[in-house]
Design a protein around this motif. Structure first.
Motif, PDB file in Angstrom:
ATOM      1  N   ASP A 150      -4.680   1.428  19.880  1.00  0.00           N
ATOM      2  CA  ASP A 150      -4.267   0.439  18.882  1.00  0.00           C
ATOM      3  C   ASP A 150      -5.117  -0.822  19.022  1.00  0.00           C
ATOM      4  O   ASP A 150      -5.268  -1.361  20.115  1.00  0.00           O
ATOM      5  N   HIS A 151      -5.684  -1.282  17.921  1.00  0.00           N
ATOM      6  CA  HIS A 151      -6.511  -2.485  17.951  1.00  0.00           C
ATOM      7  C   HIS A 151      -6.512  -3.167  16.585  1.00  0.00           C
ATOM      8  O   HIS A 151      -6.083  -2.593  15.584  1.00  0.00           O
ATOM      9  N   TYR A 152      -7.021  -4.375  16.567  1.00  0.00           N
ATOM     10  CA  TYR A 152      -7.104  -5.164  15.343  1.00  0.00           C
ATOM     11  C   TYR A 152      -8.044  -4.495  14.346  1.00  0.00           C
ATOM     12  O   TYR A 152      -9.062  -3.917  14.725  1.00  0.00           O
ATOM     13  N   ASP A 153      -7.705  -4.590  13.075  1.00  0.00           N
ATOM     14  CA  ASP A 153      -8.547  -4.128  11.980  1.00  0.00           C
ATOM     15  C   ASP A 153      -8.802  -2.618  12.026  1.00  0.00           C
ATOM     16  O   ASP A 153      -9.915  -2.150  11.783  1.00  0.00           O
ATOM     17  N   MET A 154      -7.753  -1.869  12.341  1.00  0.00           N
ATOM     18  CA  MET A 154      -7.860  -0.407  12.339  1.00  0.00           C
ATOM     19  C   MET A 154      -7.864   0.104  10.904  1.00  0.00           C
ATOM     20  O   MET A 154      -7.285  -0.528  10.023  1.00  0.00           O
ATOM     21  N   SER A 155      -8.464   1.253  10.720  1.00  0.00           N
ATOM     22  CA  SER A 155      -8.403   1.885   9.401  1.00  0.00           C
ATOM     23  C   SER A 155      -6.962   2.317   9.139  1.00  0.00           C
ATOM     24  O   SER A 155      -6.181   2.550  10.068  1.00  0.00           O
ATOM     25  N   GLU A 156      -6.634   2.453   7.874  1.00  0.00           N
ATOM     26  CA  GLU A 156      -5.281   2.863   7.509  1.00  0.00           C
ATOM     27  C   GLU A 156      -4.959   4.262   8.025  1.00  0.00           C
ATOM     28  O   GLU A 156      -3.848   4.529   8.471  1.00  0.00           O
ATOM     29  N   SER A 157      -5.948   5.138   8.002  1.00  0.00           N
ATOM     30  CA  SER A 157      -5.708   6.506   8.476  1.00  0.00           C
ATOM     31  C   SER A 157      -5.438   6.524   9.982  1.00  0.00           C
ATOM     32  O   SER A 157      -4.586   7.281  10.456  1.00  0.00           O
ATOM     33  N   LEU A 158      -6.142   5.674  10.741  1.00  0.00           N
ATOM     34  CA  LEU A 158      -5.882   5.595  12.181  1.00  0.00           C
ATOM     35  C   LEU A 158      -4.502   5.009  12.439  1.00  0.00           C
ATOM     36  O   LEU A 158      -3.770   5.497  13.299  1.00  0.00           O
ATOM     37  N   GLN A 159      -4.123   3.983  11.679  1.00  0.00           N
ATOM     38  CA  GLN A 159      -2.784   3.403  11.817  1.00  0.00           C
ATOM     39  C   GLN A 159      -1.709   4.452  11.583  1.00  0.00           C
ATOM     40  O   GLN A 159      -0.760   4.562  12.359  1.00  0.00           O
ATOM     41  N   LYS A 160      -1.870   5.217  10.517  1.00  0.00           N
ATOM     42  CA  LYS A 160      -0.888   6.262  10.194  1.00  0.00           C
ATOM     43  C   LYS A 160      -0.854   7.344  11.278  1.00  0.00           C
ATOM     44  O   LYS A 160       0.221   7.806  11.664  1.00  0.00           O
ATOM     45  N   GLY A 161      -2.023   7.730  11.760  1.00  0.00           N
ATOM     46  CA  GLY A 161      -2.083   8.743  12.805  1.00  0.00           C
ATOM     47  C   GLY A 161      -1.429   8.288  14.098  1.00  0.00           C
ATOM     48  O   GLY A 161      -0.666   9.047  14.720  1.00  0.00           O
ATOM     49  N   LEU A 162      -1.707   7.052  14.501  1.00  0.00           N
ATOM     50  CA  LEU A 162      -1.097   6.516  15.723  1.00  0.00           C
ATOM     51  C   LEU A 162       0.403   6.363  15.559  1.00  0.00           C
ATOM     52  O   LEU A 162       1.174   6.640  16.479  1.00  0.00           O
ATOM     53  N   TYR A 163       0.842   5.935  14.380  1.00  0.00           N
ATOM     54  CA  TYR A 163       2.271   5.796  14.117  1.00  0.00           C
ATOM     55  C   TYR A 163       2.960   7.162  14.211  1.00  0.00           C
ATOM     56  O   TYR A 163       4.000   7.295  14.857  1.00  0.00           O
TER      57      TYR A 163
END
Length: 92
Positions: free
Chosen positions: A25-38
């Motif tokens: 998790d880091h600042y300015d992640m892509s939306e797809s990475l955010q969704k995947g991590l979530y």
């Protein structure tokens, strides 16, 4: 089962995976990475809930709460569930 080495190893692997996901998790992640991590976080939280339930049934509630590590795990799991349900989220 809950006191077997294979069960403990499995839980340790899940904890390490969860740590890795939190580290990604880091600042300015892509939306797809955010969704995947979530999604990964919610799957792991569900597995930790299952572990807690298995331990409560396997040990009994009295023995479960006698162990400080179980109580620590329960607090972490409850915080994860609160996050999942958006309780305490102040952002609009």
């Amino acid at each position: 089962m809950i006191e077997s080495a294979s069960f403990s190893i499995c839980i340790v692997i899940l904890i390490m995976a969860n740590t890795l996901i939190m580290a990604i998790d880091h600042y300015d992640m892509s939306e797809s990475l955010q969704k995947g991590l979530y999604t990964a976080n919610m799957i792991l939280t569900s597995l930790f809930v299952a572990e807690m339930i298995i331990k409560i049934f396997g040990l009994g509630i009295k023995d479960y709460v006698r162990d400080g590590f179980n109580l620590f795990d329960a607090v972490i799991i409850i915080v994860g569930l609160l996050e999942y349900f958006g309780i305490g989220n102040k952002s609009a």
